[in-house]
Design a protein around this motif. Structure first.
Motif, short mmCIF file in Angstrom:
data_model
loop_
_atom_site.label_atom_id
_atom_site.label_comp_id
_atom_site.label_asym_id
_atom_site.label_seq_id
_atom_site.Cartn_x
_atom_site.Cartn_y
_atom_site.Cartn_z
N UNK A 352 35.82 54.63 38.84
CA UNK A 352 34.74 54.59 39.82
C UNK A 352 35.27 54.03 41.14
N UNK A 353 35.19 54.81 42.20
CA UNK A 353 35.74 54.38 43.48
C UNK A 353 35.10 53.11 44.02
N UNK A 354 33.78 52.98 43.83
CA UNK A 354 33.10 51.79 44.34
C UNK A 354 33.48 50.54 43.55
N UNK A 355 33.61 50.69 42.24
CA UNK A 355 34.04 49.55 41.41
C UNK A 355 35.47 49.18 41.78
N UNK A 356 36.30 50.18 41.99
CA UNK A 356 37.68 49.94 42.42
C UNK A 356 37.70 49.18 43.74
N UNK A 357 36.85 49.59 44.67
CA UNK A 357 36.78 48.92 45.98
C UNK A 357 36.33 47.47 45.82
N UNK A 358 35.41 47.23 44.90
CA UNK A 358 34.93 45.87 44.66
C UNK A 358 36.06 45.00 44.10
N UNK A 359 36.77 45.51 43.10
CA UNK A 359 37.88 44.77 42.50
C UNK A 359 38.93 44.44 43.54
N UNK A 360 39.30 45.44 44.32
CA UNK A 360 40.33 45.25 45.35
C UNK A 360 39.90 44.19 46.36
N UNK A 361 38.65 44.23 46.78
CA UNK A 361 38.18 43.27 47.79
C UNK A 361 38.06 41.86 47.23
N UNK A 362 37.63 41.74 45.98
CA UNK A 362 37.55 40.40 45.37
C UNK A 362 38.94 39.78 45.29
N UNK A 363 39.92 40.56 44.86
CA UNK A 363 41.29 40.05 44.74
C UNK A 363 41.93 39.83 46.12
N UNK A 364 41.47 40.57 47.10
CA UNK A 364 41.98 40.35 48.47
C UNK A 364 41.52 39.00 49.01
N UNK A 365 40.24 38.69 48.76
CA UNK A 365 39.68 37.44 49.28
C UNK A 365 40.11 36.24 48.42
N UNK A 366 40.33 36.48 47.14
CA UNK A 366 40.71 35.39 46.22
C UNK A 366 42.05 35.70 45.56
N UNK A 367 43.14 35.70 46.32
CA UNK A 367 44.45 36.04 45.74
C UNK A 367 44.91 35.05 44.68
N UNK A 368 44.28 33.88 44.64
CA UNK A 368 44.68 32.88 43.64
C UNK A 368 44.46 33.37 42.21
N UNK A 369 43.55 34.35 42.03
CA UNK A 369 43.29 34.84 40.67
C UNK A 369 44.12 36.08 40.33
N UNK A 370 44.96 36.53 41.26
CA UNK A 370 45.78 37.72 41.02
C UNK A 370 46.65 37.59 39.76
#
Length: 629
Positions: A352-370
């Motif tokens: 799902x492109x929107x779910x993918x976009x959400x995951x990418x943005x969450x990890x972008x803002x919170x790289x500590x959880x990468x």
């Protein structure tokens, strides 16, 4: 003025009664209504007429019976008196509650100058009849329960004081959760909708303290999100999300800690289920083309609603639930554990492109959880000829593309020991799943698709590492720095390069891949089990058997040459350790007369770039010339 008007109304009523030419509704006023309430035989009829008329108000052509009544009975004692004495039937109580609701709706809106009347009604209902109202919520009569909830919502909507009053006297029991599940399958107004409106009314009308207490309750607001949200009407979904967003997420008085406690991973997962919404379309869209397919249009509307809500909640540093970790997760703190558990549970990120976009943005803002995300995720990154693997690699690449090209770890305001700084930089420049085994297995896999994906990822990561190294070697930056000196950063550059060298294949492996492509073509199904081939035949396009000049081989060779060039820039020690004579790579590409015409331009460019980037000593023809000189 009020008394004079009332007497006129009585006279007018008597005159009309004598003539018998005017309808009962037209002659119905506050005084008549009050009189009817005092007569047991006419009370219910009076309430029915009052409700029917009140639904049409305010109307310039119609006498305002609500205003007329509350002017002469500010405590509405006649209505409340009907709740006393003998036990009333549910139908009678429903009419009584609805009459009071009609008054409250007006005192909360256009008759706000009579707000004291609304407050009085609430206080009297809370102090004398709250037990009756709460008991009524367990009735089997859906209409009656809906009316009780609507009455409660109207009580709360009078303002912050009444919201606090109702909240402090209402018993929030676990049994209330059943109300959130009482739905009408046809999408008609139901108990669930009334319960949702009651729940949200506290957010709309409550003060910061009331809302804070509400968010601490585990079984009230979460009930409406965890029971049938995916099947709710569009208007209901919009109401829930917009209210939560404006009254909770974007409310500055609600602390980030309070929001994190409320929006648990399971609650976020329930909200995210709206990406697969299959409820009832009850709202029109502006797009005329989409109107042709209301169901699909509805799904798009809901998906956009939930996507914008979750982006705001999970990715906004200003009012979201993401905490900034300056150590990038290397300090051993728990960090954004709620976001981590939520994002790990999003299993449709590759579909799902929107779910993918959400995951990418969450990890972008919170790289500590990468690092922990890749450790705990269900996605497998072991090279294999499956469409799922290529989808996973695509997601991985999107995640790291969203990260800053140059690590923000260099923007720290205090001196960080180099080993810690190295760990911080690696968080956003090297995926934990990309180790030597991953790269070696990928480039040696007996399929061009897997080889290309692996080499492409290597090139991508090396280019990002190169940007970090360029900053580290920029003396002008560190001469102006109060934290690190150019010499310190040269030392860091060495450590960074060595760390990358430990996870990358040695140059011999890269050269071997080039030679294997030159000597013979590789079939797409080599090394695979028969069952796997059949399973993936329709999922991943198999490269056709090809010779050295096939498009697949040309692209792979170009990528290999590109990776070799990047090795020299990022991990030069791996190049210097190699004893390979790189002039052998020129065979078939360069002749004594120059570049062969039949060689594709992309290979011509890359081989020339390699000759420029690698040390001249790595080419035997140069060594011979040096000896001759």
């Amino acid at each position: 003025m009020g008394k004079k008007r009332s007497s006129e109304d009585v006279d007018e009523s008597n005159a009309h009664a004598k003539k018998g030419k005017v309808s009962e509704t037209a002659e119905f006023n506050g005084t008549v209504f009050k009189a009817m309430l005092k007569e047991p035989t006419k009370a219910m009829k009076g309430l029915d007429t009052f409700i029917t008329t009140a639904k049409k108000l305010p109307c310039p052509d119609l006498y305002d019976v609500v205003e007329g009544y509350i002017k002469i009975s500010m405590e509405c004692s006649e209505i409340f008196k009907l709740l006393e004495g003998d036990k009333q039937t549910e139908s009678e109580m429903m009419v009584i509650f609805q009459s009071l609701e009609m008054i409250l709706l007006r005192t909360a809106s256009d008759l706000s100058h009579f707000s004291m009347v609304g407050s009085t009604i609430v206080k009297k209902a809370v102090s004398s009849h709250m037990k009756l109202i709460q008991t009524s919520l367990h009735s089997e009569n859906h209409r009656f329960v809906r009316q009780c909830l609507s009455f409660l919502s109207a009580m709360v909507s009078q303002g912050t004081d009444t919201a606090r009053e109702v909240f402090s006297h209402f018993h929030f029991t676990k049994g209330l959760s059943a109300l959130a599940k009482r739905k009408d399958k046809m999408g008609r107004p139901d108990v669930r909708m009334a319960y949702i409106q009651f729940s949200l009314s506290f957010l709309v009308s409550g003060d910061n303290a009331t809302i804070g207490q509400l968010l601490e309750m585990k079984d009230f607001l979460p009930d409406i999100l965890s029971s049938g949200l995916k099947e709710d009407r569009i208007s209901t979904v919009n109401l829930i999300l917009s209210t939560l967003q404006t009254k909770v997420v974007q409310r500055q008085a609600i602390s980030k800690t309070q929001k994190v406690r409320f929006f648990t991973p399971s609650l976020l997962a329930q909200i995210a289920s709206l990406y697969r919404w299959n409820g009832i379309v009850d709202a029109s869209t502006d797009d005329s083309k989409m109107a042709e397919n209301a169901e699909e249009a509805g799904k798009m509307v809901v998906r956009e609603l939930v996507h914008n809500f979750l982006l705001d909640l999970c990715c906004s540093r200003k009012h979201g639930i993401s905490f900034y970790d300056p150590s990038f997760g290397t300090a051993g703190r728990a960090g954004n554990i709620v976001l981590l558990q939520f994002v790990v549970g999003l299993k449709q990120a590759t579909e799902d492109n929107l779910v993918s976009d959400l995951v990418v943005n969450i990890l972008r803002v919170s790289p500590d959880i990468l690092p922990r995300f890749f450790k705990e995720t269900q996605y497998s990154f072991t090279p294999r000829l499956k469409s799922a693997w290529t989808d996973n690699i695509t997601l991985l690449k999107k995640i790291y593309e969203s990260q800053p090209e140059v690590s923000k770890a260099f923007q720290t305001r205090e001196v960080v020991p180099l080993p810690r700084l190295l760990s911080m930089v690696l968080v956003t420049s090297l995926p934990p799943v990309c180790n030597k085994a991953f790269f070696t297995q990928g480039i040696n896999f007996a399929n061009a698709v897997v080889q290309h994906a692996t080499l492409s990822l290597m090139s991508f990561l090396l280019k990002r590492a190169q940007r970090n190294l360029e900053l580290c070697l920029d003396r002008s930056v560190w001469l102006a720095s109060d934290l690190y000196t150019p010499a310190t950063m040269e030392d860091f550059t060495q450590q960074y390069s060595e760390a990358l060298g430990k996870v990358l294949p040695d140059m011999t492996s890269i050269v071997s891949k080039w030679q294997s492509l030159t000597k013979k073509e590789k079939g797409g199904n080599e090394g695979k089990k028969e069952g796997d081939v059949k399973e993936e035949a329709t999922k991943v396009e198999q490269p056709a058997p090809s010779g050295p000049e096939s498009p697949e081989v040309i692209l792979l060779k170009a990528l290999i040459l590109q990776v070799m060039c990047l090795y020299q820039k990022v991990v030069p020690h791996l190049v210097s350790q190699s004893k390979f004579d790189f002039s052998k790579l020129l065979k078939g590409i360069v002749s004594e007369k120059g570049m062969r015409e039949e060689v594709p331009p992309v290979l011509q460019h890359q081989i020339l770039q390699l000759a420029l980037d690698l040390p001249a000593s790595k080419f035997s023809w140069f060594r011979v010339q040096v000896r001759l000189l």
